[in-house]
Enzyme design. Sequence first.
Site, PDB file in Angstrom:
ATOM      1  N   CYS A  63       1.017  -1.226   0.028  1.00 26.11           N
ATOM      2  CA  CYS A  63      -0.119  -0.028  -0.141  1.00 26.11           C
ATOM      3  C   CYS A  63       0.830   1.180   0.040  1.00 26.11           C
ATOM      4  O   CYS A  63       2.179   1.071   0.170  1.00 26.11           O
ATOM      5  CB  CYS A  63      -0.578  -0.116   1.306  1.00 26.11           C
ATOM      6  SG  CYS A  63      -1.586   1.426   1.790  1.00 26.11           S
ATOM      7  N   HIS A  64       0.397   2.463  -0.393  1.00 30.38           N
ATOM      8  CA  HIS A  64       1.069   3.776  -0.270  1.00 30.38           C
ATOM      9  C   HIS A  64       1.742   4.006   1.113  1.00 30.38           C
ATOM     10  O   HIS A  64       2.657   4.435   1.129  1.00 30.38           O
ATOM     11  CB  HIS A  64       0.431   4.899  -0.823  1.00 30.38           C
ATOM     12  CG  HIS A  64       0.411   4.938  -2.329  1.00 30.38           C
ATOM     13  ND1 HIS A  64       1.405   5.373  -3.095  1.00 30.38           N
ATOM     14  CD2 HIS A  64      -0.494   4.579  -3.540  1.00 30.38           C
ATOM     15  CE1 HIS A  64       1.074   5.413  -4.300  1.00 30.38           C
ATOM     16  NE2 HIS A  64       0.158   4.868  -4.653  1.00 30.38           N
ATOM     17  N   THR A  65       0.823   3.623   2.057  1.00 33.40           N
ATOM     18  CA  THR A  65       1.386   3.624   3.577  1.00 33.40           C
ATOM     19  C   THR A  65       3.015   2.936   3.928  1.00 33.40           C
ATOM     20  O   THR A  65       3.608   3.393   4.518  1.00 33.40           O
ATOM     21  CB  THR A  65       0.606   3.280   4.403  1.00 33.40           C
ATOM     22  OG1 THR A  65      -0.910   4.101   4.312  1.00 33.40           O
ATOM     23  CG2 THR A  65       0.809   3.652   5.857  1.00 33.40           C
ATOM     24  N   HIS A  86       1.305  -4.341   6.048  1.00 30.55           N
ATOM     25  CA  HIS A  86      -0.204  -4.234   6.793  1.00 30.55           C
ATOM     26  C   HIS A  86      -1.392  -4.850   5.849  1.00 30.55           C
ATOM     27  O   HIS A  86      -2.514  -4.806   6.474  1.00 30.55           O
ATOM     28  CB  HIS A  86      -0.288  -2.900   7.360  1.00 30.55           C
ATOM     29  CG  HIS A  86      -0.790  -1.604   6.271  1.00 30.55           C
ATOM     30  ND1 HIS A  86       0.330  -1.349   5.285  1.00 30.55           N
ATOM     31  CD2 HIS A  86      -1.850  -1.172   6.036  1.00 30.55           C
ATOM     32  CE1 HIS A  86      -0.304  -0.461   4.644  1.00 30.55           C
ATOM     33  NE2 HIS A  86      -1.455  -0.289   4.845  1.00 30.55           N
ATOM     34  N   GLU A  87      -1.166  -4.975   4.502  1.00 27.56           N
ATOM     35  CA  GLU A  87      -2.344  -5.765   3.993  1.00 27.56           C
ATOM     36  C   GLU A  87      -2.018  -7.027   3.776  1.00 27.56           C
ATOM     37  O   GLU A  87      -1.166  -7.482   2.736  1.00 27.56           O
ATOM     38  CB  GLU A  87      -2.552  -4.965   2.551  1.00 27.56           C
ATOM     39  CG  GLU A  87      -3.178  -3.619   2.577  1.00 27.56           C
ATOM     40  CD  GLU A  87      -3.664  -3.337   1.346  1.00 27.56           C
ATOM     41  OE1 GLU A  87      -4.483  -2.237   1.200  1.00 27.56           O
ATOM     42  OE2 GLU A  87      -3.191  -3.790   0.230  1.00 27.56           O
ATOM     43  N   CYS A 116     -10.503  -3.515  20.780  1.00 25.52           N
ATOM     44  CA  CYS A 116     -10.623  -4.397  21.824  1.00 25.52           C
ATOM     45  C   CYS A 116     -12.060  -4.764  22.380  1.00 25.52           C
ATOM     46  O   CYS A 116     -12.058  -6.008  22.928  1.00 25.52           O
ATOM     47  CB  CYS A 116      -9.947  -3.536  22.888  1.00 25.52           C
ATOM     48  SG  CYS A 116     -10.925  -2.341  23.871  1.00 25.52           S
ATOM     49  N   CYS A 119     -13.369  -0.936  25.423  1.00 25.72           N
ATOM     50  CA  CYS A 119     -13.183   0.347  25.920  1.00 25.72           C
ATOM     51  C   CYS A 119     -14.394   1.365  25.376  1.00 25.72           C
ATOM     52  O   CYS A 119     -15.550   0.814  24.853  1.00 25.72           O
ATOM     53  CB  CYS A 119     -11.996   0.977  25.208  1.00 25.72           C
ATOM     54  SG  CYS A 119     -12.193   1.187  23.684  1.00 25.72           S
ATOM     55  N   CYS A 122     -14.759   1.800  21.645  1.00 26.91           N
ATOM     56  CA  CYS A 122     -15.495   0.263  21.211  1.00 26.91           C
ATOM     57  C   CYS A 122     -16.904   0.139  21.265  1.00 26.91           C
ATOM     58  O   CYS A 122     -17.537  -0.178  20.357  1.00 26.91           O
ATOM     59  CB  CYS A 122     -14.425  -0.792  21.409  1.00 26.91           C
ATOM     60  SG  CYS A 122     -13.110  -0.991  20.771  1.00 26.91           S
ATOM     61  N   CYS A 130     -10.397   2.682  18.529  1.00 22.58           N
ATOM     62  CA  CYS A 130     -10.106   2.093  19.985  1.00 22.58           C
ATOM     63  C   CYS A 130      -9.354   2.696  20.820  1.00 22.58           C
ATOM     64  O   CYS A 130      -8.246   3.493  20.382  1.00 22.58           O
ATOM     65  CB  CYS A 130      -9.636   0.782  19.619  1.00 22.58           C
ATOM     66  SG  CYS A 130      -9.324  -0.469  21.185  1.00 22.58           S
ATOM     67  N   ARG A 134      -6.040   1.642  18.403  1.00 21.89           N
ATOM     68  CA  ARG A 134      -6.438   2.592  17.143  1.00 21.89           C
ATOM     69  C   ARG A 134      -5.092   2.605  16.581  1.00 21.89           C
ATOM     70  O   ARG A 134      -3.956   2.624  16.907  1.00 21.89           O
ATOM     71  CB  ARG A 134      -6.815   3.833  17.562  1.00 21.89           C
ATOM     72  CG  ARG A 134      -5.875   4.843  18.162  1.00 21.89           C
ATOM     73  CD  ARG A 134      -6.334   6.093  18.567  1.00 21.89           C
ATOM     74  NE  ARG A 134      -7.500   6.133  19.579  1.00 21.89           N
ATOM     75  CZ  ARG A 134      -8.242   7.240  19.761  1.00 21.89           C
ATOM     76  NH1 ARG A 134      -7.917   8.301  18.912  1.00 21.89           N
ATOM     77  NH2 ARG A 134      -9.235   7.362  20.502  1.00 21.89           N
ATOM     78  N   CYS A 195      -6.742  -2.938   4.210  1.00 22.97           N
ATOM     79  CA  CYS A 195      -6.542  -1.392   4.254  1.00 22.97           C
ATOM     80  C   CYS A 195      -7.240  -0.869   3.042  1.00 22.97           C
ATOM     81  O   CYS A 195      -8.465  -0.447   3.211  1.00 22.97           O
ATOM     82  CB  CYS A 195      -5.056  -1.022   3.992  1.00 22.97           C
ATOM     83  SG  CYS A 195      -4.784   0.680   4.174  1.00 22.97           S
ATOM     84  N   ARG A 390      -2.675  -3.076  -6.799  1.00 24.19           N
ATOM     85  CA  ARG A 390      -2.259  -4.019  -5.718  1.00 24.19           C
ATOM     86  C   ARG A 390      -1.512  -5.250  -6.443  1.00 24.19           C
ATOM     87  O   ARG A 390      -2.037  -5.721  -7.557  1.00 24.19           O
ATOM     88  CB  ARG A 390      -3.314  -4.459  -4.936  1.00 24.19           C
ATOM     89  CG  ARG A 390      -4.135  -3.431  -4.145  1.00 24.19           C
ATOM     90  CD  ARG A 390      -2.645  -3.107  -2.913  1.00 24.19           C
ATOM     91  NE  ARG A 390      -3.482  -2.353  -1.943  1.00 24.19           N
ATOM     92  CZ  ARG A 390      -3.327  -0.967  -2.076  1.00 24.19           C
ATOM     93  NH1 ARG A 390      -2.579  -0.519  -3.112  1.00 24.19           N
ATOM     94  NH2 ARG A 390      -3.664  -0.293  -1.103  1.00 24.19           N
TER      95      ARG A 390
END
Length: 395
Positions: A63-65, A86-87, A116, A119, A122, A130, A134, A195, A390
């Site tokens: 991903c671009h992140t 993260h994907e 979670c 909290c 959530c 979260c 988060r 993502c 992707r």
Amino acid sequence: MGSMSDESTNNGLSVPGETRGKVINCKAAVVYGPEEPLVIEEVQVAPPQKMEVRIKILYTSICHTDLSAWIGENENQRVYPRILGHEAAGIVESVGEGVVDMKEGDHVIPIFNGECGDCVYCKSEKTNLCGKYRVNPMKSVMDIDGKPRFSTPDGKPIYHFLSTSTFSEYTVLDSACVVKIDSKAPLKKMSLLSCGVSTGVGAVWNTANVHSGASVAIFGLGAVGLAAAAGAKSRGATRIIGVDINKDKFIKGKAMGMTEFINPKDLNRPVHEEIKELTDGGVHYTFECSGNLDVLREAFLSTHDGWGLTVILGIHPTPRMLPIHPMELFDGRKIVGSVFGDFKGKTQLPHFAEECMRGVVNLDEFITHELPFSKINEAFQLLIDGKSLRCVLQL
């Protein structure tokens, strides 16, 4: 990293319980500095501790992140050595003490914006954030002991990224950041829900709640922007205008449901003036997916006064502030940010996965390339060159 069937039931896993409680030696792509090539090497992955899950990654994408972190755009995120990614999608290898909603062999998706379930955030219907889990790009270790679960063969620490670190054959996550999905779901496609696709579609469905017959303009036609287009089409939007300086994105945009395209390079006036003329005063909704503040202003001004809504999806790493005068908000236009498409990951993503399996969103359109994990640097270059949406890597 042998070949695996996407529909296989054990997906190359060892005999259940064989590695439970033990350190696993596996391959991972490690980054040692800004813009340095990722190095595929052996790492050690420790067992999950309390409320943690260790999963075997079968598919991951870029991903671009990930690209921004690799470039090192934010100096505060420059923690090395580190495992990005993260994907992804994979199988639960083992769970730590206290984990009751997952077990060995479950099909799962890692998420960077955890839930979670206990909290005040959530339990609220007004947010998908979260209190503890988060999205946190600065986090590089696990909470329970302040240490990473990755290390070199000689014991030196390797740090985490976005609570996921999916560029590894095995990874350890907080259980709040792991979503169990239907075992019949094709994991290669499901990896996209970690993502980009969820962010774009969710911004349309959840954040904006786009109505049937609406007009929409999407600024930036990467995976997130195209996912927003797919989401708008599924909601019955009648005009979906794509805005991008890369004309090659228009072909893919049409397949996603876009009805018109604007290349700012072809205009001799601001984009918002063009859109206002095309739509009799502006569109109902705009989605800013580029991470460019000048583009954000154009998106904001492209909405109709009185009721226009702009949703920010792009990541803005610069210290510049919003390019909007407070009085411009008195014309009835609104602007809001959206994290992970306002999906609550663990409670809402499984249903979204089922909808994708039914074809509400065609995930095949987002996978433009497939490569073995060993060619991860080639996959990065495809994204840099604007040639891929992707590129799915098989581990």
